[in-house]
Design an enzyme around this catalytic site. Structure first.
Site, mmCIF file in Angstrom:
data_model
loop_
_atom_site.group_PDB
_atom_site.id
_atom_site.type_symbol
_atom_site.label_atom_id
_atom_site.label_comp_id
_atom_site.label_asym_id
_atom_site.label_seq_id
_atom_site.Cartn_x
_atom_site.Cartn_y
_atom_site.Cartn_z
ATOM 1 N N PRO A 2 0.842 -1.203 0.000
ATOM 2 C CA PRO A 2 0.000 0.000 0.000
ATOM 3 C C PRO A 2 0.881 1.259 0.000
ATOM 4 C CG PRO A 2 -0.542 -1.450 1.855
ATOM 5 C CD PRO A 2 0.684 -1.986 1.212
ATOM 6 N N GLU A 3 0.577 2.181 -0.902
ATOM 7 C CA GLU A 3 1.300 3.446 -0.921
ATOM 8 C C GLU A 3 0.397 4.533 -0.335
ATOM 9 O OE1 GLU A 3 4.164 4.445 -3.649
ATOM 10 O OE2 GLU A 3 4.077 2.599 -4.813
#
Ligand SMILES: [Zn+2]
Length: 274
Positions: A2-3
């Protein structure tokens, strides 16, 4: 992994889910070792508490409780936060909170690179080991061309690694660094300190816009991922250079090139990016 846009999307989903009065009535922890260690007395500390505020710093999800403490979640490589209507019993569920509404908030993390912790008060946040060396938030008004120029001043390393250095700027991962540099027409191997003030201004705008567009489209990830609502999957964002090796550049039709920078696959157009 996840960014920033995925984490921001989770934060917004949680805010919407917890905007009504809520109280934690049960806490279950797996006791498995996570990268961010869970306090052993977490169940006692969380029981009867309510969520009053949900925010983000870098890729940490910060939930302020009604006693001022801050519950911190980090999704690591594979973490997911989901809201379940009944007690879920999935493998890799590490922390489960039950609310008086009957719903459960579940932190699941198969690879255990993330974690859950509790910070006594917001004033302790800036000095906390997880937060004290974090750089500027790119989506805040404080992130300007002048600030970027200061950050990059005299840095001899390449611009792409500087953008991805969380001690300088947080939340610009590999995908968004490639995309922002393409939009700005800046070669990823340029020495960071060589950017002109005009290029800094262009790049700041492009970093903000790639992140904001990804948030609007619901985050983007190449892995399976579940939103805080529990809906499976984000639809994949369309990238201009990322993952497009040997495909034609949308601006000039040259073939997108690929090179490794600090071990990360970097995509760029050799003609458009100088
Ligand atoms: Zn091009």
């Amino acid at each position: 992994m996840p960014e920033l846009p995925e984490v921001e999307t989770v934060v917004r989903g949680l805010r919407a889910a917890f905007n009504e009065p809520n109280q934690i009535v049960a806490v279950e922890v797996s006791g498995k070792k996570l990268r961010v260690p869970c306090p052993p007395d977490l169940p006692t500390l969380l029981l009867d508490r309510r969520f009053t505020n949900i925010n983000r710093r870098a890729k940490y999800i910060l939930i302020t409780l009604d006693n001022g403490q801050i519950l911190v979640f980090h999704l690591g490589m594979s973490g997911r936060l989901t809201i379940a209507p009944q007690n879920p019993t999935l493998l890799h569920d590490h922390v489960k909170l039950r609310f008086n509404s009957g719903h459960w908030l579940v932190y699941n993390d198969p690879r255990r690179f993330g974690g859950v912790t509790l910070i006594p008060h917001s004033s302790a946040l800036p000095l906390h080991p997880l937060f004290r060396s974090l750089g500027i938030e790119p989506l805040t008004p404080e992130f300007t061309a002048d600030i970027l120029a200061q950050i990059l001043n005299k840095r001899t390393g390449n611009i792409k690694s500087a953008l991805m250095n969380a001690n300088l700027i947080v939340g610009v991962g590999n995908i968004y660094a490639c995309e922002a540099l393409f939009r700005a027409g800046i070669h990823p191997m340029r020495p960071a300190g060589s950017l002109s003030s005009k290029e800094c201004e262009q790049l700041v705008g492009d970093i903000k816009s790639v992140l904001e567009e990804a948030i609007i489209s619901g985050g983007s990830t190449l892995r399976d991922y579940v939103r805080s609502s529990g809906d499976p999957g984000y639809f994949q964002h369309s990238f201009k250079v990322y993952g497009r090796h040997k495909k034609p550049c949308e601006k000039c039709n040259s073939l997108i090139e690929n090179l490794r920078i600090s071990g990360r696959s970097t995509f760029y157009c050799g003609r458009c990016q100088r």
